[in-house]
Design a protein around this motif. Structure first.
Motif, PDB file in Angstrom:
ATOM      1  N   ARG A   1      17.162  -0.017  -1.536  1.00  0.00           N
ATOM      2  CA  ARG A   1      18.157   0.464  -0.575  1.00  0.00           C
ATOM      3  C   ARG A   1      19.310   1.171  -1.281  1.00  0.00           C
ATOM      4  NH1 ARG A   1      18.223  -4.992   1.715  1.00  0.00           N
ATOM      5  NH2 ARG A   1      16.366  -5.114   2.985  1.00  0.00           N
ATOM      6  N   ALA A   2      19.781   0.566  -2.370  1.00  0.00           N
ATOM      7  CA  ALA A   2      20.886   1.174  -3.118  1.00  0.00           C
ATOM      8  C   ALA A   2      20.466   2.518  -3.686  1.00  0.00           C
ATOM      9  CB  ALA A   2      21.335   0.229  -4.237  1.00  0.00           C
ATOM     10  N   LYS A   3      19.243   2.617  -4.163  1.00  0.00           N
ATOM     11  CA  LYS A   3      18.746   3.874  -4.710  1.00  0.00           C
ATOM     12  C   LYS A   3      18.691   4.938  -3.615  1.00  0.00           C
ATOM     13  CE  LYS A   3      14.857   5.785  -7.280  1.00  0.00           C
ATOM     14  NZ  LYS A   3      13.559   5.491  -7.901  1.00  0.00           N
ATOM     15  N   GLU A   4      18.210   4.562  -2.439  1.00  0.00           N
ATOM     16  CA  GLU A   4      18.156   5.505  -1.319  1.00  0.00           C
ATOM     17  C   GLU A   4      19.564   5.928  -0.897  1.00  0.00           C
ATOM     18  OE1 GLU A   4      15.579   7.048   0.120  1.00  0.00           O
ATOM     19  OE2 GLU A   4      14.319   6.131  -1.422  1.00  0.00           O
ATOM     20  N   GLU A   5      20.502   4.983  -0.888  1.00  0.00           N
ATOM     21  CA  GLU A   5      21.884   5.314  -0.524  1.00  0.00           C
ATOM     22  C   GLU A   5      22.482   6.301  -1.527  1.00  0.00           C
ATOM     23  OE1 GLU A   5      23.940   1.606  -0.206  1.00  0.00           O
ATOM     24  OE2 GLU A   5      22.931   1.071   1.673  1.00  0.00           O
ATOM     25  N   ARG A   6      22.250   6.072  -2.818  1.00  0.00           N
ATOM     26  CA  ARG A   6      22.758   6.999  -3.830  1.00  0.00           C
ATOM     27  C   ARG A   6      22.139   8.380  -3.660  1.00  0.00           C
ATOM     28  NH1 ARG A   6      21.866   2.465  -7.172  1.00  0.00           N
ATOM     29  NH2 ARG A   6      19.949   3.405  -7.965  1.00  0.00           N
ATOM     30  N   LYS A   7      20.856   8.400  -3.365  1.00  0.00           N
ATOM     31  CA  LYS A   7      20.155   9.672  -3.167  1.00  0.00           C
ATOM     32  C   LYS A   7      20.721  10.415  -1.951  1.00  0.00           C
ATOM     33  CE  LYS A   7      15.323  11.056  -3.405  1.00  0.00           C
ATOM     34  NZ  LYS A   7      13.940  10.554  -3.299  1.00  0.00           N
ATOM     35  N   GLU A   8      20.964   9.675  -0.882  1.00  0.00           N
ATOM     36  CA  GLU A   8      21.519  10.271   0.337  1.00  0.00           C
ATOM     37  C   GLU A   8      22.944  10.782   0.083  1.00  0.00           C
ATOM     38  OE1 GLU A   8      21.777  11.637   4.182  1.00  0.00           O
ATOM     39  OE2 GLU A   8      20.016  10.963   3.072  1.00  0.00           O
ATOM     40  N   ALA A   9      23.749  10.010  -0.641  1.00  0.00           N
ATOM     41  CA  ALA A   9      25.116  10.429  -0.941  1.00  0.00           C
ATOM     42  C   ALA A   9      25.111  11.692  -1.793  1.00  0.00           C
ATOM     43  CB  ALA A   9      25.869   9.312  -1.649  1.00  0.00           C
ATOM     44  N   LYS A  10      24.198  11.764  -2.736  1.00  0.00           N
ATOM     45  CA  LYS A  10      24.085  12.952  -3.591  1.00  0.00           C
ATOM     46  C   LYS A  10      23.703  14.172  -2.755  1.00  0.00           C
ATOM     47  CE  LYS A  10      21.752  14.598  -7.749  1.00  0.00           C
ATOM     48  NZ  LYS A  10      20.789  14.253  -8.804  1.00  0.00           N
ATOM     49  N   ARG A  11      22.752  13.965  -1.822  1.00  0.00           N
ATOM     50  CA  ARG A  11      22.329  15.071  -0.955  1.00  0.00           C
ATOM     51  C   ARG A  11      23.491  15.546  -0.073  1.00  0.00           C
ATOM     52  NH1 ARG A  11      20.830  15.873   3.968  1.00  0.00           N
ATOM     53  NH2 ARG A  11      20.870  13.708   4.600  1.00  0.00           N
ATOM     54  N   GLU A  12      24.266  14.602   0.453  1.00  0.00           N
ATOM     55  CA  GLU A  12      25.423  14.956   1.292  1.00  0.00           C
ATOM     56  C   GLU A  12      26.468  15.722   0.482  1.00  0.00           C
ATOM     57  OE1 GLU A  12      26.735  11.282   2.961  1.00  0.00           O
ATOM     58  OE2 GLU A  12      25.072  11.195   4.399  1.00  0.00           O
ATOM     59  N   ARG A  13      26.729  15.291  -0.769  1.00  0.00           N
ATOM     60  CA  ARG A  13      27.697  16.009  -1.607  1.00  0.00           C
ATOM     61  C   ARG A  13      27.223  17.432  -1.877  1.00  0.00           C
ATOM     62  NH1 ARG A  13      27.668  11.099  -4.437  1.00  0.00           N
ATOM     63  NH2 ARG A  13      26.366  12.022  -6.069  1.00  0.00           N
ATOM     64  N   LYS A  14      25.927  17.563  -2.134  1.00  0.00           N
ATOM     65  CA  LYS A  14      25.361  18.881  -2.401  1.00  0.00           C
ATOM     66  C   LYS A  14      25.502  19.779  -1.164  1.00  0.00           C
ATOM     67  CE  LYS A  14      21.174  21.148  -4.021  1.00  0.00           C
ATOM     68  NZ  LYS A  14      19.776  20.962  -4.442  1.00  0.00           N
ATOM     69  N   GLN A  15      25.216  19.226   0.020  1.00  0.00           N
ATOM     70  CA  GLN A  15      25.359  20.002   1.260  1.00  0.00           C
ATOM     71  C   GLN A  15      26.807  20.395   1.486  1.00  0.00           C
ATOM     72  OE1 GLN A  15      23.680  17.623   4.390  1.00  0.00           O
ATOM     73  NE2 GLN A  15      21.654  18.572   4.194  1.00  0.00           N
ATOM     74  N   ALA A  16      27.734  19.489   1.189  1.00  0.00           N
ATOM     75  CA  ALA A  16      29.146  19.784   1.374  1.00  0.00           C
ATOM     76  C   ALA A  16      29.580  20.905   0.432  1.00  0.00           C
ATOM     77  CB  ALA A  16      29.982  18.526   1.133  1.00  0.00           C
ATOM     78  N   ARG A  17      29.111  20.889  -0.812  1.00  0.00           N
ATOM     79  CA  ARG A  17      29.437  21.960  -1.760  1.00  0.00           C
ATOM     80  C   ARG A  17      28.893  23.298  -1.269  1.00  0.00           C
ATOM     81  NH1 ARG A  17      27.879  18.261  -5.780  1.00  0.00           N
ATOM     82  NH2 ARG A  17      25.884  19.354  -5.985  1.00  0.00           N
TER      83      ARG A  17
END
Length: 85
Positions: free
Chosen positions: A60-76
């Motif tokens: 779950r933590a790995k998926e959350e980190r992956k999702e957060a990274k994807r969101e940061r990338k989309q925001a950039r």
């Protein structure tokens, strides 16, 4: 002399008695070992459950980190698109 002869004859019997004891108790040891391997104690079950829960938490933590990274990338990317410069 007779006593010495009797003592000399009895010395090897000590090892034989030990061997006989091992042979006689072997079926009991095998049976108890197999029962132990086939059954799960409460502490073993708790350990397995704990390992399974930790593994799920890590996933779950790995998926959350992956999702957060994807969101940061989309925001950039969104910020670059909206930036007029």
């Amino acid at each position: 002399m007779k006593r010495a002869l009797i003592l000399l004859l009895l010395l090897p019997l000590g090892a034989c008695v030990s061997t006989v004891a091992h042979v006689v108790t072997a079926p009991v040891r095998v049976a108890s070992w197999s029962v132990d391997k086939m059954t799960t104690s409460q502490s073993e079950a708790d350990e397995k459950r704990g390992r399974r829960e930790r593994k799920l938490d890590e996933q779950r933590a790995k998926e959350e980190r992956k999702e957060a990274k994807r969101e940061r990338k989309q925001a950039r990317e969104q910020a670059r698109q909206n930036d007029p410069y």
